[in-house]
Design an enzyme around this catalytic site. Structure first.
Site, PDB file in Angstrom:
ATOM      1  N   ARG A   6       0.864  -1.227   0.055  1.00  0.00           N
ATOM      2  CA  ARG A   6       0.026   0.124   0.017  1.00  0.00           C
ATOM      3  C   ARG A   6       0.831   1.314   0.119  1.00  0.00           C
ATOM      4  O   ARG A   6       0.427   2.224  -0.600  1.00  0.00           O
ATOM      5  CB  ARG A   6      -1.069  -0.087   1.131  1.00  0.00           C
ATOM      6  CG  ARG A   6      -1.900  -0.958   1.181  1.00  0.00           C
ATOM      7  CD  ARG A   6      -2.849  -1.086   0.038  1.00  0.00           C
ATOM      8  NE  ARG A   6      -3.914  -2.164  -0.047  1.00  0.00           N
ATOM      9  CZ  ARG A   6      -3.499  -3.389  -0.184  1.00  0.00           C
ATOM     10  NH1 ARG A   6      -2.359  -4.080  -0.664  1.00  0.00           N
ATOM     11  NH2 ARG A   6      -4.444  -4.285  -0.364  1.00  0.00           N
TER      12      ARG A   6
ATOM     13  N   GLU B   1       1.922   1.718  -3.399  1.00  0.00           N
ATOM     14  CA  GLU B   1       0.813   2.336  -4.287  1.00  0.00           C
ATOM     15  C   GLU B   1       0.595   3.780  -4.104  1.00  0.00           C
ATOM     16  O   GLU B   1       0.220   4.512  -5.008  1.00  0.00           O
ATOM     17  CB  GLU B   1      -0.623   1.596  -4.059  1.00  0.00           C
ATOM     18  CG  GLU B   1      -1.784   1.983  -4.624  1.00  0.00           C
ATOM     19  CD  GLU B   1      -3.179   1.087  -4.172  1.00  0.00           C
ATOM     20  OE1 GLU B   1      -2.774  -0.292  -4.534  1.00  0.00           O
ATOM     21  OE2 GLU B   1      -4.062   1.630  -3.903  1.00  0.00           O
TER      22      GLU B   1
ATOM     23  N   SER C  53      14.702  15.630   2.421  1.00  0.00           N
ATOM     24  CA  SER C  53      15.717  14.387   2.835  1.00  0.00           C
ATOM     25  C   SER C  53      15.382  13.265   3.358  1.00  0.00           C
ATOM     26  O   SER C  53      14.270  13.502   4.133  1.00  0.00           O
ATOM     27  CB  SER C  53      16.816  15.054   3.634  1.00  0.00           C
ATOM     28  OG  SER C  53      18.015  14.236   4.244  1.00  0.00           O
TER      29      SER C  53
END
Lengths: 147, 147, 147, 147, 147, 147, 147, 147, 147, 147
Positions: D89, D92, D115
């Protein structure tokens, strides 16, 4: 502790040696057969009772039983495109019908997905005079995109 | 002649512009909705009548209609691991439950596969007070290994 | 009809030419800025009003506006490992901290996932005398594995 | 000397056997929980004190403790596209929202990156009557391109 | 239990040591030579009698015999493009003539496939004054697309 | 000049429009049907006469005819693992039976390969009461390793 | 608007036609030569003045000049392993000396990285009687891991 | 004999246990520090004296010393895109500045490459009030294309 | 039985320990040096005499000698793009000059290939005042496409 | 300006139309035939005279001639594993004999490489009563590793 893969191998070996089926294991564990099979192959963590029942029926070592209760890293395909013909046919269905399924989900439900988490699976035989059929049912909650 | 992808794009555009659903197209064509959607997206060749009916409802150019009747090169995923979340969930089911399905097919039927050719697919909604569910049914003939 | 990528390019061009910011677009559309940006880049379908408001502010062609309302095929990375340094740092976080996040989700919630569908995202600046900081908040519903 | 992976496995085993949580480990080590988890999983080198505290609580062998203090080769994903649903996930989110995050960072800060080195991470639970939510906060210093 | 790969290695070793040919094995097992070779290399499960006959001729351990009877995960190529020149030539045939075969199957049979399950294979020598020839015959049932 | 792919597309279009079969084309060209199909799809250079005969039957432009005579860069699969089910079955045969074929070639002929250059292919139908069968014959000269 | 790639192509064409060098461009733009080259090839956004100066010297169209000022998606290699021999040698240095550089950075600075953002690059010629040498200097700020 | 990877692991272990630095090893061996580190990590074969000096300082087994003298198969990255952040930054430099370096080499030297064989590398610290800097110097002979 | 890789490792170890060269091995075996080296590295099966002569000179175990006589699975590169600089240069030649070689073969011989089976290879030194040269000669029978 | 690929296509077209051979082009250009072919296919920059001579013989447009003089990005294979059988055989030689060549270079010359830059190539026919042979000679300067 054993890895999930090692535990799954121990399950397969014991199961083959004792001639026990997945359905018998599911009855002993008290869960649906597809869930039980997936859990014993390392894709779901089993509860304490469930692991004990399976371990007892299959006469498994305690470290196998402990491994069955662990939280898994899921994902069981060795390759992104599976080489085994039985498994490949499911990939082929996705290749040929994936966009069709997407279109029909969106037409019926709007923007969202079929959950693979709040999800259950069934595999059954359908008699057919022209040759019996395999019927897979994938049943998942619809989850709308929701900001 | 148009490629199947170009024809599918023309179908999508006309469908969106005219506000027609896949179910209406399936009724017009006289085939199940999943088959019709797959065919209009370029995964099955349509018969002469079927292509004409779809082309007429969507007001498509003759070259689109001709393309719909062509024999396809199947396979609709842009990537081996699909990026679209709706389609990815089907790949995830394969990752998590592929070996489970394989085990249960072999336990029930012996050595062989579920055909993806002698095969049909259904997508439907199941009402549920905790949120409606998407139900996919994959129904394929069992083919035993036979030398 | 334009593809989502073509529509996103038209949005970027108009936005650059007119000197409009994503925040101004979000105010006009009436949705959070991250959602609005994602939608105008082709990752969410816009509602009729939302598309009209954005198109009007950016002076977009009707076919761009129509495309913004379409259901997308999601997934915006050209490569599985992104080459752009700004985007790569997010992939690096996943490489370095992915299993940490997994462990902490399971410790707190049990077996399940953070939804990427019932999900919202926020990007904000945090002042810091040693150099300001980017703060990303990913907020998704926990979905337990539920058979 | 043990590899970082072997040390992480020893940590997981001891942790499971003794029923200790990551938060208890973090309290003992005296560092934030996400940092502590990442370090024990092999993504950060621990200081002498930190390694000793963790080793003592988990009753680890000296060679595990030595390994925890080593400089790591970072990167914890077995595959570029993770197969585990919990980890996927996050990938995704990157697929769907990566360019959105990039646009909003540049709109707010100009040309540069967030960063992933001067960086901290937090995972917490947010109560919600419709189901509790996972909230991940990624907090990194903005670094402008500077020749 | 031994894996199919380990069993195949044991078969190869015994076969080389005893100087037995695949054809002798096929005669003993009572199946065609290509099927027998594939089964002993781990691509088909053997029946109880077949495994016993092979194990007896090759003087194999009981655990090898047990492994030969197991249901396989099929797929024997280490790489998607095989590096071995003998095997590569078959891949080259697919590269050069794959679409030709597809066209001719569809011209003769309509939309469908040649089954690789209801399938048999033969490898034989054809004498030729200009150098003998290898003749492979692939014989599979035609399966029409059937909804 | 047209590429081989463009010429093949022109051939397919003309063939579909005129309702001509590959066998009719092969008769006109005076070569076996598999060779003719492969050549018209861009995998073999045609002789002057052959190209003229095919172009005349299909009423092709001169630049298509010129392209058919060109030396090709061979290789017709879009992906290393073909997605089209008809073509995939041939890849599956290679996955499952590749090492079997290798073993039997070496047992019969010694060290060497079946040529894919001094090679011919035949595709034919075999009547069968249980469903007709596709029979592919691959016939290549054996080439021994010879230093 | 032109893409960065299209703008870079226009720059290369104009530069070749007019016989202008990268050093002349750098002098005109008023930035170091490596930065200027990278920016004109699409890897850094140029300021208004810089873009105007370069466009004027190269007689570029306004849309090229606008594109040079855009925020880029960085990453210029067509393949992960570059095929061009000049560029490949840099990849080979990374293959052969990457871990060496990592070890020496950590020995000198502790845990952290050399920034590729707060970074500058120089390419110069060093005379040598045995053949002149190319000297690349990579100069980046050290960033310690800092939670 | 040990592989180069096993020898490198033995070197790292001894070095960590004895608290010896790469610079001390380089002084003992009598070669530059980057060369010495690369050689001890398995990327250069050491001379007899060099291997003996290093083995003596690190108290290595004779088989490690023998392995250090072997001709290596070079290439030290586990993945084509390195996952370790310290090493990745060097890959990022190649992604962002690779074509810039190519252009400037060709502008200065004409057609050819910077050798990675007749080549030396230096890693040093540069003091800077805004944070010290890492300076890498890559110095390779220019080799013109010469037929 | 040992794998070909294990046998090759045993050959390398014995060869290094005894200080024997490939040319000495070739003289003992009575075959060209390139063939002998390839065979001992596992790419050609040795005859009974040849294996015995090599095993005797290198004082190899009988199981190594047996393995040298086995039919190999050929293909020795760990990666499709080799990382070792010595081997990579040959890949680079293929990248840069592959199509050139193809064109010149076809111009001289017509449609066909240079056999890699009926093939021999030679590696020799050519003295040159500007630095000695490596000369590789690849000599393979031309095989015309022949149906 | 035309890309090198576009220029190479123009060269091929003109060459086919006019019936000119690579050897004739090499004579006109005054360079060896392999170099000339490689240069016209875009792998070497041509000098002013050379480009003019080739352009004049082939009657090429000025922009093609200009492109032939440009510095190339080298690398001509579309795929890492070439699909064309003529080119693949060279890759197979590398697969089967790559380590052999490496061993023999190191045995003869010590640690270093055969240059692919200071390099020349020759393709010639060798008469042979059993079928003529293709002889490729790769001739490159040996470059020792030199720090």
């Amino acid at each position: 502790m054993l890895t999930k893969q090692q535990a799954a191998a121990a399950v397969r070996d014991a199961k083959a040696e004792l001639g026990i089926t997945w359905r018998q294991l599911a009855d002993t564990v008290g869960r649906p057969v597809a869930w039980t099979t997936a859990a014993l192959l390392g894709q779901h963590p089993m509860g304490e009772q469930e692991a004990r029942a399976a371990a007892s029926l299959l006469d498994l070592e305690p470290e196998v039983e402990a491994s069955l209760r662990e939280q898994p890293y899921r994902g069981a395909l060795g390759h992104q495109v599976p080489t085994d013909p039985t498994v490949y046919r499911l990939h082929e269905v996705l290749e040929v019908y994936g966009p069709t399924i997407k279109e029909l989900i969106h037409e019926e439900f709007g923007d969202g997905i079929m959950s693979a988490i709040n999800f259950r699976l069934d595999v059954r035989r359908e008699s057919d005079p022209q040759g019996d059929r395999v019927v897979l049912t994938l049943n998942g909650k619809f989850l709308p995109y929701q900001w």
